[in-house]
Structure formats: C-alpha cells, structure tokens
Write a protein that holds these residues in place. Structure first.
Motif, PDB file in Angstrom:
ATOM      1  N   ASP A 110       0.826  -1.216   0.000  1.00 15.62           N
ATOM      2  CA  ASP A 110       0.000   0.000   0.000  1.00 15.62           C
ATOM      3  C   ASP A 110       0.861   1.268   0.000  1.00 15.62           C
ATOM      4  OD1 ASP A 110       0.559  -0.739   2.795  1.00 15.62           O
ATOM      5  OD2 ASP A 110      -0.738   0.946   3.312  1.00 15.62           O
ATOM      6  N   LEU A 111       1.978   1.265   0.726  1.00 19.57           N
ATOM      7  CA  LEU A 111       2.874   2.425   0.700  1.00 19.57           C
ATOM      8  C   LEU A 111       3.601   2.527  -0.637  1.00 19.57           C
ATOM      9  CD1 LEU A 111       4.492   2.694   4.245  1.00 19.57           C
ATOM     10  CD2 LEU A 111       2.716   4.108   3.232  1.00 19.57           C
ATOM     11  N   LEU A 112       3.973   1.401  -1.201  1.00 17.87           N
ATOM     12  CA  LEU A 112       4.607   1.421  -2.523  1.00 17.87           C
ATOM     13  C   LEU A 112       3.671   2.010  -3.571  1.00 17.87           C
ATOM     14  CD1 LEU A 112       6.462  -2.008  -2.581  1.00 17.87           C
ATOM     15  CD2 LEU A 112       7.498   0.269  -2.553  1.00 17.87           C
ATOM     16  N   LYS A 113       2.378   1.685  -3.473  1.00 16.73           N
ATOM     17  CA  LYS A 113       1.400   2.218  -4.421  1.00 16.73           C
ATOM     18  C   LYS A 113       1.322   3.743  -4.307  1.00 16.73           C
ATOM     19  CE  LYS A 113      -3.421   1.920  -5.817  1.00 16.73           C
ATOM     20  NZ  LYS A 113      -4.722   1.321  -5.578  1.00 16.73           N
ATOM     21  N   ILE A 114       1.300   4.246  -3.081  1.00 22.16           N
ATOM     22  CA  ILE A 114       1.268   5.699  -2.874  1.00 22.16           C
ATOM     23  C   ILE A 114       2.535   6.338  -3.441  1.00 22.16           C
ATOM     24  CG2 ILE A 114       1.359   7.510  -1.110  1.00 22.16           C
ATOM     25  CD1 ILE A 114      -0.501   5.722   0.604  1.00 22.16           C
ATOM     26  N   LEU A 115       3.680   5.745  -3.161  1.00 23.76           N
ATOM     27  CA  LEU A 115       4.951   6.310  -3.629  1.00 23.76           C
ATOM     28  C   LEU A 115       5.107   6.210  -5.141  1.00 23.76           C
ATOM     29  CD1 LEU A 115       7.340   5.127  -0.792  1.00 23.76           C
ATOM     30  CD2 LEU A 115       6.579   7.469  -1.264  1.00 23.76           C
ATOM     31  N   ASP A 116       4.539   5.172  -5.748  1.00 24.90           N
ATOM     32  CA  ASP A 116       4.602   5.040  -7.207  1.00 24.90           C
ATOM     33  C   ASP A 116       3.941   6.219  -7.916  1.00 24.90           C
ATOM     34  OD1 ASP A 116       6.049   2.711  -7.218  1.00 24.90           O
ATOM     35  OD2 ASP A 116       4.309   1.400  -7.490  1.00 24.90           O
ATOM     36  N   GLU A 117       2.994   6.852  -7.239  1.00 24.71           N
ATOM     37  CA  GLU A 117       2.313   8.008  -7.811  1.00 24.71           C
ATOM     38  C   GLU A 117       3.116   9.296  -7.636  1.00 24.71           C
ATOM     39  OE1 GLU A 117      -1.631   8.092  -6.227  1.00 24.71           O
ATOM     40  OE2 GLU A 117      -2.100   6.107  -7.003  1.00 24.71           O
ATOM     41  N   MET A 118       4.276   9.189  -6.988  1.00 25.47           N
ATOM     42  CA  MET A 118       5.142  10.352  -6.753  1.00 25.47           C
ATOM     43  C   MET A 118       6.575  10.037  -7.174  1.00 25.47           C
ATOM     44  SD  MET A 118       3.801  11.606  -3.041  1.00 25.47           S
ATOM     45  CE  MET A 118       3.202  10.109  -2.280  1.00 25.47           C
ATOM     46  N   PRO A 119       6.810   9.738  -8.455  1.00 25.09           N
ATOM     47  CA  PRO A 119       8.158   9.332  -8.871  1.00 25.09           C
ATOM     48  C   PRO A 119       9.214  10.409  -8.613  1.00 25.09           C
ATOM     49  CG  PRO A 119       6.744   9.713 -10.777  1.00 25.09           C
ATOM     50  CD  PRO A 119       5.874   9.776  -9.561  1.00 25.09           C
ATOM     51  N   ASP A 120       8.848  11.679  -8.690  1.00 15.17           N
ATOM     52  CA  ASP A 120       9.826  12.741  -8.434  1.00 15.17           C
ATOM     53  C   ASP A 120      10.316  12.703  -6.989  1.00 15.17           C
ATOM     54  OD1 ASP A 120       9.469  13.515 -11.037  1.00 15.17           O
ATOM     55  OD2 ASP A 120       8.182  15.226 -10.557  1.00 15.17           O
ATOM     56  N   LEU A 121       9.426  12.387  -6.071  1.00 16.65           N
ATOM     57  CA  LEU A 121       9.809  12.290  -4.660  1.00 16.65           C
ATOM     58  C   LEU A 121      10.789  11.140  -4.463  1.00 16.65           C
ATOM     59  CD1 LEU A 121       9.132  13.547  -1.830  1.00 16.65           C
ATOM     60  CD2 LEU A 121       7.571  11.627  -1.545  1.00 16.65           C
ATOM     61  N   LEU A 122      10.509  10.011  -5.097  1.00 17.03           N
ATOM     62  CA  LEU A 122      11.415   8.871  -4.991  1.00 17.03           C
ATOM     63  C   LEU A 122      12.777   9.166  -5.598  1.00 17.03           C
ATOM     64  CD1 LEU A 122       9.084   5.842  -5.727  1.00 17.03           C
ATOM     65  CD2 LEU A 122      10.115   6.472  -3.570  1.00 17.03           C
ATOM     66  N   ASP A 123      12.799   9.851  -6.734  1.00 15.57           N
ATOM     67  CA  ASP A 123      14.073  10.204  -7.362  1.00 15.57           C
ATOM     68  C   ASP A 123      14.917  11.089  -6.458  1.00 15.57           C
ATOM     69  OD1 ASP A 123      13.443   8.729  -9.595  1.00 15.57           O
ATOM     70  OD2 ASP A 123      12.804  10.468 -10.789  1.00 15.57           O
ATOM     71  N   GLN A 124      14.282  12.048  -5.786  1.00 16.66           N
ATOM     72  CA  GLN A 124      15.007  12.907  -4.856  1.00 16.66           C
ATOM     73  C   GLN A 124      15.565  12.122  -3.682  1.00 16.66           C
ATOM     74  OE1 GLN A 124      13.309  16.526  -3.237  1.00 16.66           O
ATOM     75  NE2 GLN A 124      11.866  16.560  -4.950  1.00 16.66           N
ATOM     76  N   ALA A 125      14.814  11.128  -3.218  1.00 13.42           N
ATOM     77  CA  ALA A 125      15.198  10.387  -2.010  1.00 13.42           C
ATOM     78  C   ALA A 125      16.346   9.425  -2.250  1.00 13.42           C
ATOM     79  CB  ALA A 125      13.986   9.623  -1.478  1.00 13.42           C
ATOM     80  N   ARG A 126      16.552   9.028  -3.487  1.00 13.12           N
ATOM     81  CA  ARG A 126      17.627   8.079  -3.774  1.00 13.12           C
ATOM     82  C   ARG A 126      18.984   8.775  -3.653  1.00 13.12           C
ATOM     83  NH1 ARG A 126      13.759   6.271  -7.833  1.00 13.12           N
ATOM     84  NH2 ARG A 126      13.073   4.201  -7.194  1.00 13.12           N
ATOM     85  N   PRO A 127      19.949   8.058  -3.034  1.00 13.79           N
ATOM     86  CA  PRO A 127      21.294   8.673  -2.874  1.00 13.79           C
ATOM     87  C   PRO A 127      22.006   8.867  -4.198  1.00 13.79           C
ATOM     88  CG  PRO A 127      21.193   6.466  -1.854  1.00 13.79           C
ATOM     89  CD  PRO A 127      19.859   6.754  -2.462  1.00 13.79           C
TER      90      PRO A 127
END
Length: 127
Positions: A110-127
């Motif tokens: 369920d959290l992965l589904k929410i985050l999948d809708e915010m790819p820019d946020l995930l890109d920023q979070a990656r080192p």
C-alpha cells in the motif's frame, strides 16, 4: 528523548480538479527519523510539534484530520493507515544475542502504491 530527523525529499503534488487553489495535503516530504532515546511514538509527536509542524499522513492522534480525509479520498490512503514505516531495527550484541539483531522490512504494497504516484519524490530520495 532524542530523535534525529532528516528531510530527504520534498515536493508539492498537483492540485485536484475540485479545488485547484487548495494546498491542504499537497506538500509532502520523505523523512528519515532515528530515535536514540525515548518512546517509538515520539517520532509522530516530534514531527507534528509546533517546532517542526509536519504531521505524518494518516496519523489520527497527532496528524491533521482534513489532510487525512483528502489523502483517503484522492490518494488511495487506506483506513487506519499511518504513513510511517520501520525499515530497520539494529540491536547491539548481548549475552543472549551474541551477534546482535539486525532486521529489515521492505515497504508494504500500500505504501509502494502511494509512492509510485510520486516518482519525483522517490528520485530525490535516492542517494
């Protein structure tokens, strides 16, 4: 009690057609929190405090009711879900656990589904 808090990614989500000017629930951040002393619920208290003022989405006790309703309606947040995840626990070695304990837990679907809708946020979070 002491918790180290690091904001590792942030973004403003697109507006909804219903209320394009409303910013409620659109500012999101990904946070790394590491409690050193105190209780586990202190992460929720510290983030929602007047000092930081950034409640966890879905937190009915320390969060914002209106934001939580918006996320449940528009962003697939399931009922009774707090967007807080314990990724890793490390405990030092003791006489009972000579190698210590190191446990990790991947994000639930369920959290992965929410985050999948915010790819820019995930890109920023990656080192």
């Amino acid at each position: 009690c002491r918790t180290d808090i690091c904001f590792i990614a942030k973004m403003i989500l697109p507006s909804t057609e219903e209320d394009p000017e409303n910013m409620e629930g659109r500012k999101v951040c990904m946070v790394l929190a590491r409690p050193h002393t105190g209780r586990w619920h202190q992460i929720r208290q510290h983030l929602a405090s007047g000092t930081i003022g950034h409640a966890i989405i879905g937190d009915a006790t320390h969060g914002r009711s209106r934001t939580n309703r918006i996320w449940k309606k528009n962003r697939h947040l399931i009922k009774e879900r707090v967007c807080l995840h314990l990724l890793r626990v490390q405990l030092p070695a003791t006489e009972y656990t000579p190698d210590g304990i190191d446990v990790t837990c991947p994000l639930p679907p369920d959290l992965l589904k929410i985050l999948d809708e915010m790819p820019d946020l995930l890109d920023q979070a990656r080192p």
